[in-house]
Design a protein around this motif. Structure first.
Motif: not given
Length: 293
Positions: A97-101, A125-126, A142-143
């Motif tokens: 998530i941090k890397a995507t941001n 989680k994403a 998500s699944d």
């Protein structure tokens, strides 16, 4: 100082937690072996497929006619972010998530300001993480890890490919964890669309293929397969990385629980000794009082 009962309760609680973390580590280790075998077998096939397409396309104009190689000004971006469905795997999910941001802010700040950055979440989680951040999340897979298969990854890839072909997005980026070993996962941000073929031209010129039915048909048929395989490979990499991260995390949690248990036992013994000393002093004090009376 805590009472003996409180310390005993904490010791019991830590022991119970350690049993859970040990069990989770064993489960993750069993799943890791299968996931590691899957990605190890996939890598040579995926790499050879990409090499084949790049080599053939280097000597043909057909590749440039594919809708998946169309290079346009980047105004609308789709980022496919791959995480896990569950937690308890350290910083595995938060790092993605941090890397995507960071990628969005560094490379696509203009598109973000115009509201033209969209996230496709592979993993619960994403989906939850980017929703909390207020980003546009289009497409919820998500699944995907519940029934992990090529069919599930193909569906997600086809959605992105159809949107790119229709001009909804000008670029599709894939962000995932690449499996290196149990303790190490490498975050990758790779361009999925438009398809860019990189090949050593000198090596390509030395390769002579016999095409059946035809060169054009083979290239146009293999390109979509290579894109889908790219996404499936990233999902397998992330799956193996998740189990490795969870195994490492649970091992560390068990180790920390053992250290905490040692400290609690020291506190328990000190508390018990203090209680015994207090009782002895009270008995001695009482005996002295009886003598004086």
């Amino acid at each position: 100082m805590a009472s003996l009962k409180e310390v005993r309760n904490r010791i019991t609680s830590v022991n119970s937690t350690m049993q859970i973390t040990k069990a989770m580590k064993m489960v993750a280790a069993a799943k890791l072996r299968r996931a590691q075998d899957a990605i190890t077998q996939m890598r040579p096939y995926a790499n050879k497929l990409n090499q084949l397409i790049a080599t053939v396309s280097a000597n043909s104009e057909t590749g440039s006619q594919s809708p998946f190689t169309a290079v346009r000004p980047v105004e609308k971006v789709l980022i496919i972010s791959v995480t896990s469905d569950r937690g308890l795997c350290g910083a595995f999910n938060s790092n993605i998530i941090k890397a995507t941001n960071a990628l969005i802010n560094d490379k696509y700040a203009t598109q973000l300001a115009a509201g033209n950055v969209t996230i496709k979440a592979l993993g619960k989680k994403a989906f939850d993480g980017f929703k909390r951040l207020g980003l546009t999340v289009n497409g919820n897979h998500s699944d995907i890890f519940t029934k992990l298969s090529f069919a599930e990854a193909r569906e997600a890839a086809e959605e992105a490919m159809d949107a790119f072909e229709a001009g909804v997005y000008d670029e599709v980026i894939l962000v995932f964890n690449e499996f290196k070993n149990v303790a190490t996962q490498i975050i990758r941000a790779e361009q999925m669309l438009p398809l860019v073929n990189k090949v050593d031209e000198s090596a390509a010129s030395n390769v002579d293929y016999i095409f059946e039915p035809s060169e054009d048909e083979i290239i146009l048929d293999l390109m979509p397969k290579a894109i889908k395989m790219h996404l499936y490979k990233a999902v397998l990499e992330s799956n193996a990385s998740e189990h490795g991260a969870r195994m490492t995390s649970m091992d560390k949690a068990t180790e920390n629980g053992g250290d905490l248990l040692k400290d609690l036992k020291v506190v328990y013994n000190r508390t018990r000794q203090a209680a015994i000393t207090k009782e002895i002093l009270e008995i001695v004090g009482g005996a002295e009082a009886l003598k004086d009376s």
